[in-house]
Design a protein around this motif. Sequence first.
Motif, mmCIF file in Angstrom:
data_model
loop_
_atom_site.group_PDB
_atom_site.id
_atom_site.type_symbol
_atom_site.label_atom_id
_atom_site.label_comp_id
_atom_site.label_asym_id
_atom_site.label_seq_id
_atom_site.Cartn_x
_atom_site.Cartn_y
_atom_site.Cartn_z
ATOM 1 N N TYR A 1 160.306 -27.752 15.359
ATOM 2 C CA TYR A 1 161.095 -26.883 16.230
ATOM 3 C C TYR A 1 160.175 -26.178 17.221
ATOM 4 O O TYR A 1 158.983 -25.944 16.959
ATOM 5 C CB TYR A 1 161.857 -25.833 15.411
ATOM 6 C CG TYR A 1 162.864 -26.421 14.446
ATOM 7 C CD1 TYR A 1 164.170 -26.662 14.853
ATOM 8 C CD2 TYR A 1 162.502 -26.737 13.142
ATOM 9 C CE1 TYR A 1 165.095 -27.199 13.970
ATOM 10 C CE2 TYR A 1 163.418 -27.270 12.256
ATOM 11 C CZ TYR A 1 164.721 -27.509 12.674
ATOM 12 O OH TYR A 1 165.626 -28.030 11.807
ATOM 13 N N GLU A 2 160.767 -25.797 18.356
ATOM 14 C CA GLU A 2 160.092 -25.032 19.398
ATOM 15 C C GLU A 2 160.952 -23.837 19.769
ATOM 16 O O GLU A 2 162.178 -23.974 19.959
ATOM 17 C CB GLU A 2 159.837 -25.912 20.629
ATOM 18 C CG GLU A 2 159.098 -25.201 21.740
ATOM 19 C CD GLU A 2 158.902 -26.103 22.951
ATOM 20 O OE1 GLU A 2 158.181 -25.696 23.876
ATOM 21 O OE2 GLU A 2 159.478 -27.214 22.954
ATOM 22 N N ARG A 3 160.327 -22.685 19.871
ATOM 23 C CA ARG A 3 161.077 -21.468 20.162
ATOM 24 C C ARG A 3 161.608 -21.505 21.598
ATOM 25 O O ARG A 3 160.943 -21.963 22.526
ATOM 26 C CB ARG A 3 160.192 -20.247 19.959
ATOM 27 C CG ARG A 3 160.839 -18.935 20.407
ATOM 28 C CD ARG A 3 159.965 -17.747 20.095
ATOM 29 N NE ARG A 3 160.038 -17.413 18.683
ATOM 30 C CZ ARG A 3 159.379 -16.380 18.137
ATOM 31 N NH1 ARG A 3 158.609 -15.604 18.909
ATOM 32 N NH2 ARG A 3 159.476 -16.140 16.854
ATOM 33 N N ARG B 1 155.509 -19.811 18.099
ATOM 34 C CA ARG B 1 156.169 -20.666 19.082
ATOM 35 C C ARG B 1 156.712 -21.940 18.461
ATOM 36 O O ARG B 1 157.761 -22.435 18.859
ATOM 37 C CB ARG B 1 155.193 -20.995 20.205
ATOM 38 C CG ARG B 1 155.800 -21.815 21.325
ATOM 39 C CD ARG B 1 154.783 -22.104 22.420
ATOM 40 N NE ARG B 1 155.351 -22.917 23.471
ATOM 41 C CZ ARG B 1 154.665 -23.378 24.516
ATOM 42 N NH1 ARG B 1 153.371 -23.072 24.641
ATOM 43 N NH2 ARG B 1 155.260 -24.129 25.433
ATOM 44 N N LYS C 1 157.511 -24.350 14.839
ATOM 45 C CA LYS C 1 157.841 -24.281 13.417
ATOM 46 C C LYS C 1 158.043 -25.700 12.899
ATOM 47 O O LYS C 1 158.686 -26.522 13.548
ATOM 48 C CB LYS C 1 159.113 -23.465 13.185
ATOM 49 C CG LYS C 1 159.519 -23.369 11.727
ATOM 50 C CD LYS C 1 160.715 -22.426 11.528
ATOM 51 C CE LYS C 1 161.939 -22.930 12.244
ATOM 52 N NZ LYS C 1 163.132 -22.100 11.927
ATOM 53 N N ASP D 1 164.721 -15.401 19.136
ATOM 54 C CA ASP D 1 164.417 -15.792 17.769
ATOM 55 C C ASP D 1 165.055 -17.119 17.385
ATOM 56 O O ASP D 1 165.160 -17.443 16.205
ATOM 57 C CB ASP D 1 164.900 -14.702 16.801
ATOM 58 C CG ASP D 1 166.390 -14.435 16.965
ATOM 59 O OD1 ASP D 1 166.973 -14.940 17.953
ATOM 60 O OD2 ASP D 1 166.964 -13.722 16.112
ATOM 61 N N GLN D 2 165.504 -17.880 18.362
ATOM 62 C CA GLN D 2 166.148 -19.164 18.121
ATOM 63 C C GLN D 2 165.161 -20.289 18.427
ATOM 64 O O GLN D 2 164.307 -20.167 19.316
ATOM 65 C CB GLN D 2 167.407 -19.322 18.989
ATOM 66 C CG GLN D 2 168.486 -18.294 18.675
ATOM 67 C CD GLN D 2 169.710 -18.503 19.534
ATOM 68 O OE1 GLN D 2 169.739 -19.399 20.389
ATOM 69 N NE2 GLN D 2 170.739 -17.688 19.317
ATOM 70 N N TYR D 3 165.319 -21.368 17.677
ATOM 71 C CA TYR D 3 164.456 -22.542 17.822
ATOM 72 C C TYR D 3 165.325 -23.752 18.163
ATOM 73 O O TYR D 3 166.471 -23.870 17.676
ATOM 74 C CB TYR D 3 163.673 -22.821 16.538
ATOM 75 C CG TYR D 3 162.571 -21.826 16.251
ATOM 76 C CD1 TYR D 3 161.270 -22.088 16.645
ATOM 77 C CD2 TYR D 3 162.839 -20.629 15.587
ATOM 78 C CE1 TYR D 3 160.244 -21.198 16.378
ATOM 79 C CE2 TYR D 3 161.828 -19.726 15.325
ATOM 80 C CZ TYR D 3 160.532 -20.012 15.721
ATOM 81 O OH TYR D 3 159.528 -19.122 15.466
#
Length: 551
Positions: free
Chosen positions: A532-534, A436, A438, A539-541
């Motif tokens: 980053y947060e999903r 979730r 990154k 698959d995008q953050y």
Amino acid sequence: MNPCAPNRIAAISSLDLVAVVMEKLLHRQDGLPGLAVYYGPSGWGKTTATLAVANRTRAYYVQLRSSWARKDLLEKILQEMGIRPVGRTTQLLDQICEQLVASRRPLVLDEFDYAATRDVMIELVRDIYEGSQSSLLLVGEERLPHKLKRHERFHGRVLSWLPAAPVSHDDARRLADSYCPDIRVADDLLAQLVALAHGSVRRVSVNLVNVYDTALVEGWDEVDRAQWGERPLYTGDAPRRRGRGRPDEHPEPHPRRWRDRTAGPAEPGTAPPAHPRRAGAGRRPRRRTDPGCRRRRRPAAAPAGQLRDPPPYWHRRAVQHPYRRLPGDLAGNAHPRRTDNEPTTEQTMNAIPHGYKQDAKGRLIPLEAIKPIDLARDELVDDIVERARALSQALAAFKAGVFADIGAFIELSAERYDARVGGAKGNVSLVGFDGRYKVQRAVQDTLTFDEGLQAAKALIDECVHEWTAGARSEIRALINDAFNVDKEGKISTGRILSLRRLDIHDTKWQRAMDALNDSVRVQCSRSYIRVYERIGDSDQYRPIPLDIAGA
């Protein structure tokens, strides 16, 4: 050490006095003021009695500090109320007034002397009272009423002035029951403790603890004055200097009040006997040539027809009270007797006096001459800057801690393979177990060029001159544009390095590209942290903003 420290407060007379005043404040009639002042010398049990009454009446209790400003006081009151302080000074003031009205609980401000000498603090407390009409108990030293007398609008709203009561024999008996359990302290010893205390409850308490400790060591069940003997008691006086002998041995007479009483009255017409410390032919008068004697110079006279303005009071203090020189220097070069904690003359002259503010030109403006909107603007700016500095320090601590944690984790991960990572450079991505979140550590190099760029520019100019012979000048401008500087006077590395992507096989052009590659230098490296947060289940953050513009 006393193993049976009291877990309750002794019911001395000060406790009853404060309870009566608090009851008078809480049940006052409509239209009467709601302020009370409890004052007295230090050590007379004011804080202990106030805390006990505050616990009984569920009052909010705040003890002031000397370094507090207006906002600090409001924040501490809100914290005592259990409210998280957020907002400007006016918002904090409204929250306090609303809580006092809703709870109907009194407010106790201890050590109020720190606020009594500052007009802004006095007005702030008055605003709290006027906005809530609640009961306020102010506690301070014995000169607190004199300090409040010059504030007429505040002084007139005091309902009761309560002086602290000195410790009595009955109070000492109640204190002995608390501090000396299972030990009977005789009345004659308690009378001696009260006489030595000079009204201080603290001194009686300290002596009772010493009596209790001594009784445990000696195995006494009862202590009187005769049994205590010549053992020392705490009187609050400073200890004597070493090397002076016992107090009753060779007492030094006062230099001005000394008189030889053994010689009887002096005969009429005869001079009184000389003082022992002033007698002797070896003493010579001080001269102006001595290092310890400084002559105060008279200020220069004003020119004819002009009046000489007096210096400001802070400069006058520095001139009238110079640092004296040490008279005992053998070399004759005495040093100023000044410590590092004392302000210098320049610092004293540059200090802003009370009741003034310094404008942008360095002038001192009285607070009465400044518009209220300007004072509000200055307060708002100071508040924002204070919060910005705290946020900047928090971000700096967060950045340092994150970099240290990531570096330690990389070393921990490399230890699994007995590998050693050299240096902290390199981009790293850390993804949580569920994917979730990154975290990325990015390192960016700042490139610059050395003197080899000029050789590359000369070779490129020769190529362009040969290729564009007879052509339009705009073609030459396309190449020269890559070497132009930006608004900050710096060469764009991106435009220059883009020339290397041109597939030109000319020999001179290839030498220019070699010179261009050799002139590239890494000026510095900057590291960044990106979190980053999903987005949902994709698959995008999306980044979590850490700057003000993106928040």
